[in-house]
Design a protein around this motif. Structure first.
Motif, PDB file in Angstrom:
ATOM      1  N   SER A 165      11.255  29.796 -63.376  1.00  0.00           N
ATOM      2  CA  SER A 165       9.919  29.815 -62.779  1.00  0.00           C
ATOM      3  C   SER A 165       9.035  30.870 -63.443  1.00  0.00           C
ATOM      4  N   ARG A 166       9.633  31.983 -63.846  1.00  0.00           N
ATOM      5  CA  ARG A 166       8.835  33.010 -64.541  1.00  0.00           C
ATOM      6  C   ARG A 166       8.395  32.523 -65.926  1.00  0.00           C
ATOM      7  N   MET A 167       9.255  31.760 -66.572  1.00  0.00           N
ATOM      8  CA  MET A 167       8.898  31.191 -67.880  1.00  0.00           C
ATOM      9  C   MET A 167       7.749  30.196 -67.695  1.00  0.00           C
ATOM     10  N   GLU A 178      15.557  46.662 -77.035  1.00  0.00           N
ATOM     11  CA  GLU A 178      14.134  46.889 -77.313  1.00  0.00           C
ATOM     12  C   GLU A 178      13.772  48.219 -76.676  1.00  0.00           C
ATOM     13  N   ILE A 179      12.784  48.858 -77.236  1.00  0.00           N
ATOM     14  CA  ILE A 179      12.225  50.047 -76.603  1.00  0.00           C
ATOM     15  C   ILE A 179      10.793  49.695 -76.242  1.00  0.00           C
ATOM     16  N   ILE A 180      10.439  49.905 -74.976  1.00  0.00           N
ATOM     17  CA  ILE A 180       9.077  49.569 -74.548  1.00  0.00           C
ATOM     18  C   ILE A 180       8.404  50.784 -73.926  1.00  0.00           C
ATOM     19  N   ASP A 181       7.088  50.696 -73.869  1.00  0.00           N
ATOM     20  CA  ASP A 181       6.322  51.692 -73.119  1.00  0.00           C
ATOM     21  C   ASP A 181       6.531  51.375 -71.637  1.00  0.00           C
ATOM     22  N   PRO A 182       7.120  52.315 -70.878  1.00  0.00           N
ATOM     23  CA  PRO A 182       7.445  51.975 -69.479  1.00  0.00           C
ATOM     24  C   PRO A 182       6.216  51.695 -68.618  1.00  0.00           C
ATOM     25  N   GLU A 183       5.061  52.185 -69.042  1.00  0.00           N
ATOM     26  CA  GLU A 183       3.842  51.933 -68.270  1.00  0.00           C
ATOM     27  C   GLU A 183       3.273  50.546 -68.579  1.00  0.00           C
ATOM     28  N   SER A 184       3.043  50.282 -69.867  1.00  0.00           N
ATOM     29  CA  SER A 184       2.365  49.037 -70.252  1.00  0.00           C
ATOM     30  C   SER A 184       3.337  47.882 -70.479  1.00  0.00           C
ATOM     31  N   GLY A 185       4.608  48.191 -70.713  1.00  0.00           N
ATOM     32  CA  GLY A 185       5.576  47.136 -71.022  1.00  0.00           C
ATOM     33  C   GLY A 185       5.519  46.680 -72.470  1.00  0.00           C
ATOM     34  N   GLU A 186       4.647  47.279 -73.285  1.00  0.00           N
ATOM     35  CA  GLU A 186       4.518  46.869 -74.691  1.00  0.00           C
ATOM     36  C   GLU A 186       5.692  47.385 -75.521  1.00  0.00           C
ATOM     37  N   PRO A 187       6.178  46.565 -76.456  1.00  0.00           N
ATOM     38  CA  PRO A 187       7.288  47.015 -77.317  1.00  0.00           C
ATOM     39  C   PRO A 187       6.845  48.172 -78.212  1.00  0.00           C
ATOM     40  N   LEU A 194      12.976  36.673 -83.611  1.00  0.00           N
ATOM     41  CA  LEU A 194      13.378  37.780 -82.736  1.00  0.00           C
ATOM     42  C   LEU A 194      12.161  38.449 -82.105  1.00  0.00           C
ATOM     43  N   ALA A 195      11.050  38.470 -82.859  1.00  0.00           N
ATOM     44  CA  ALA A 195       9.836  39.104 -82.324  1.00  0.00           C
ATOM     45  C   ALA A 195       9.308  38.356 -81.107  1.00  0.00           C
ATOM     46  N   ASP A 196       9.619  37.071 -81.003  1.00  0.00           N
ATOM     47  CA  ASP A 196       9.143  36.269 -79.861  1.00  0.00           C
ATOM     48  C   ASP A 196       9.728  36.733 -78.538  1.00  0.00           C
ATOM     49  N   ILE A 197      10.760  37.549 -78.607  1.00  0.00           N
ATOM     50  CA  ILE A 197      11.379  38.032 -77.370  1.00  0.00           C
ATOM     51  C   ILE A 197      10.344  38.752 -76.506  1.00  0.00           C
ATOM     52  N   ALA A 198       9.344  39.355 -77.158  1.00  0.00           N
ATOM     53  CA  ALA A 198       8.329  40.116 -76.418  1.00  0.00           C
ATOM     54  C   ALA A 198       7.501  39.236 -75.488  1.00  0.00           C
ATOM     55  N   LYS A 199       7.540  37.916 -75.707  1.00  0.00           N
ATOM     56  CA  LYS A 199       6.792  37.004 -74.815  1.00  0.00           C
ATOM     57  C   LYS A 199       7.518  36.804 -73.483  1.00  0.00           C
ATOM     58  N   LEU A 200       8.827  37.044 -73.493  1.00  0.00           N
ATOM     59  CA  LEU A 200       9.645  36.670 -72.330  1.00  0.00           C
ATOM     60  C   LEU A 200       9.442  37.643 -71.166  1.00  0.00           C
ATOM     61  N   PRO A 201       9.617  37.148 -69.948  1.00  0.00           N
ATOM     62  CA  PRO A 201       9.456  38.026 -68.783  1.00  0.00           C
ATOM     63  C   PRO A 201      10.599  39.037 -68.674  1.00  0.00           C
ATOM     64  N   MET A 225      26.192  35.520 -66.185  1.00  0.00           N
ATOM     65  CA  MET A 225      25.005  36.180 -65.660  1.00  0.00           C
ATOM     66  C   MET A 225      24.179  36.743 -66.806  1.00  0.00           C
ATOM     67  N   PRO A 226      23.471  35.845 -67.495  1.00  0.00           N
ATOM     68  CA  PRO A 226      22.657  36.339 -68.623  1.00  0.00           C
ATOM     69  C   PRO A 226      21.507  37.189 -68.106  1.00  0.00           C
ATOM     70  N   MET A 227      21.230  38.265 -68.810  1.00  0.00           N
ATOM     71  CA  MET A 227      20.106  39.135 -68.448  1.00  0.00           C
ATOM     72  C   MET A 227      19.101  39.077 -69.592  1.00  0.00           C
ATOM     73  N   ILE A 228      17.917  38.621 -69.266  1.00  0.00           N
ATOM     74  CA  ILE A 228      16.870  38.548 -70.283  1.00  0.00           C
ATOM     75  C   ILE A 228      15.929  39.731 -70.085  1.00  0.00           C
ATOM     76  N   ARG A 229      15.816  40.538 -71.108  1.00  0.00           N
ATOM     77  CA  ARG A 229      14.906  41.702 -71.105  1.00  0.00           C
ATOM     78  C   ARG A 229      15.089  42.545 -69.831  1.00  0.00           C
ATOM     79  N   TYR A 230      16.300  42.984 -69.628  1.00  0.00           N
ATOM     80  CA  TYR A 230      16.595  43.801 -68.444  1.00  0.00           C
ATOM     81  C   TYR A 230      16.106  45.232 -68.657  1.00  0.00           C
TER      82      TYR A 230
END
Lengths: 145, 444
Positions: B51-53, B276-285, B66-73, B304-309
């Protein structure tokens, strides 16, 4: 018939007592009497001053937590058994004393007992019934001042 | 045959470690292939993820690089709690061979599941972690991580067996017996939390157990943050090399990343756990080298797959290649978290839980501070609370009651004894108007 007492929260570590006392001394407020209750971790400073409203404001502005409560002052003769006599009256009437402290007056050969009662109004009634002398604020000021 | 030749004290490596040395291009290809497969698997089988997708107009086909991972919830811890116990499972329960649960502190724990293949992958990455410390067949590994719902015990156990080492499954506790076993069994490696080992060191001294003279040469420490100062202390006092292991049950348990003998950052087993390392505020990689929150995607997990945990752990990727020769990227040791969570005696505690406990008693949130210290190897938690006019009383007993009520309220929620101190207003230091919630003096 009741006196206004101010209580302050203090941490139990060196130097904590001085600051609030200095703050009111700077405004020329004289302390009639005080008591300090303490535990290993904190203390409660209880004060009776003439200008209690002004003192309360000074403490609050200084960042202390202050509570104002009503206490009852009784004077007894400053001699053995003086306190015991007053306590016997209160005990017989089953009045609950939260805490008390005392000081003596050099001039009048009297001791003043300060009581914090659960029910100060009823306590005053009982004290008066038994012929004990409840000291009014003005009178206390005269005694001490 | 080969396995036995490679995996011995002469310095060969276990075949399971082969992916540690994949050329970068090959590693990226493996990652992309697995990423596309796991996204498809989760999309088909996990309603929340699908549903999030869909909300974002995404399908598994949206992942082409691999860069497309940033689109995922993102997936967050609350998702596991909200779908308790099995809402994120992607296989029927009949395919699940193991359940674990995290040391959750509020109410329900977090449940994680494994298929038979998942257990194999976990065993493999954990074996690779142990190999990173120079352990091999012939080593005797005393596993003092807790066995049970906690992933630490069984995770290390399976890894050590896969490596071909001898496991002593002693679990946690009973320090005197731990020391007796180290000495009598000729144990060469010990696995536990660093704070427990510090306690063990003190006990060893009391009992006159000479650890430096024992065959013990490696300590594997994890499940809580520890400093380099503590590492030096441990290494010197015990005559061992002390290594960090990283993992979290939501991803697999221990074996997500581990130090190697270089002791400079932890290799991420990124053929299975994509970092991945992201900005914890904005969520940007963020690019490699920059500090941010670690986000992990499990590339091969089935149950139990974890996507972008979002791990909430703050670190950075070390861009340079490691001197040990592994091509796996490294992350710096975790020293803090984005949500101020801390771990005390193996229990995860969030300041927000302490806040909730204080609010329950006071009605309004007072200024407070959590102070963590270590006394004889045992973690202690103190909470200082500024007294407010609302709770202040001129009666000692009434104030003592407030203190006890606050302490009990916290203890009820987090399950750990706290020392509660009432302090004067404005004594808790504030920075930019906000009090620093947690002061950790355990490593001072």
């Amino acid at each position: 018939m009741k006196l206004q007492q101010l209580s302050l929260f203090l941490e139990n570590r060196p130097g904590q007592l001085g600051a609030p006392l200095e703050a009111i001394a700077a405004e020329d407020i004289n302390i009639l009497t005080l008591s300090l209750a303490d535990t290993a971790q904190f203390g409660i400073l209880r004060l009776i001053v003439r200008e209690w409203e002004q003192a309360k404001q000074i403490f609050e502005q200084g960042g202390w937590v202050v509570k104002q409560t009503e206490v009852v002052a009784v004077d007894v003769l400053d001699r053995p058994g003086g306190l015991a006599g007053a306590l016997a009256v209160l005990e017989a009437a089953e009045l609950n004393i939260e805490y008390m402290y005392a000081f003596s007056l050099r001039r009048d050969d009297k001791a003043i007992l300060i009581f914090r009662f659960e029910d100060p109004d009823r306590a005053i009634e009982v004290l008066l019934e038994h012929g004990l002398h409840v000291v009014e604020a003005e009178e206390l000021m005269r005694h001490v001042g | 045959m080969f396995k036995e030749l490679w995996n011995d004290a002469a310095g060969g490596f276990h075949p399971a470690s082969a992916p540690d040395y994949l050329p970068e291009q090959a590693l990226r290809e493996v990652q992309l292939r697995r990423l596309r497969a796991v996204v498809e698997h989760a999309y088909k089988n996990v309603a929340l993820f699908r549903s999030r997708m869909e909300e974002r107009g995404l399908t598994p086909e949206s992942v082409q690089s691999l860069a497309d991972i940033a689109k995922l919830p993102f997936t967050v811890k609350a998702d596991l709690r909200d779908t308790y116990p099995s809402g994120l499972f992607a296989v029927p329960m009949s395919d699940v061979v193991r359940l674990h649960a995290s040391s959750g502190t509020t109410g329900k724990p977090i449940v994680v599941s494994y298929t038979r293949e998942d257990i194999q992958v976990w065993s493999e990455v954990m074996a690779r972690a142990l190999a990173c410390y120079g352990l091999h067949r012939g080593d005797i590994i005393q596993n003092a991580f807790g066995y049970g719902l906690f992933t630490g015990g069984l995770g290390v156990h399976y890894g050590a067996e896969t490596l071909g080492a001898t496991v002593v499954p002693i679990s946690g506790g009973n320090t005197d017996r731990q020391l007796m076993v180290i000495r009598d069994f000729g144990v060469s490696a010990l696995c536990c939390t660093p704070s427990y080992f510090a306690h063990m060191l003190e006990r060893a001294e009391e009992l006159g157990v000479d650890l430096p003279a024992s065959p013990l040469r490696v300590g594997v420490f994890g499940a809580e943050p520890w400093s380099d100062a503590m590492r030096r202390h441990i290494e010197e006092a015990a005559g061992i090399r002390a290594y960090d292991i990283y993992g979290l049950s939501e991803i697999v348990g221990p074996g997500v990343a581990s130090e190697c003998t270089e002791q400079h950052g932890l290799h991420l087993f990124e053929d299975h756990f994509y970092p991945e390392i992201i900005d914890p505020e904005s969520g940007e990689p963020l690019p490699d080298g920059e500090e941010g929150e670690l986000v992990i995607t499990t590339l091969s997990k089935r149950a139990m797959p974890m996507i972008r945990y979002r791990t909430r752990d703050i670190t950075s990727i070390i861009p340079e290649r490691c001197a040990c020769g592994r091509t796996l990227r490294r992350m710096r040791r975790i020293e803090r978290r984005s949500d101020d969570m801390f771990i005390i005696r193996g229990v995860n505690v969030f300041p927000s839980q302490v806040e909730a406990a204080l609010l329950a008693v006071e009605g309004t949130l007072p200024h407070y501070q959590i102070i963590l210290t270590r006394d004889h190897g045992l973690d202690q938690m103190a909470v200082e609370v500024e007294v407010t006019a609302e709770v202040f009383s001129d009666k000692v007993r009434a104030l003592e009651e407030v203190r006890a009520r606050l302490a009990q309220s916290i203890e009820r929620i987090i399950g750990i004894r706290v020392m509660l101190r009432l302090v004067e207003p404005r004594t808790i230091e504030r920075s930019q108007g906000k009090a620093k919630r947690v002061i950790d003096r355990r490593h001072d």
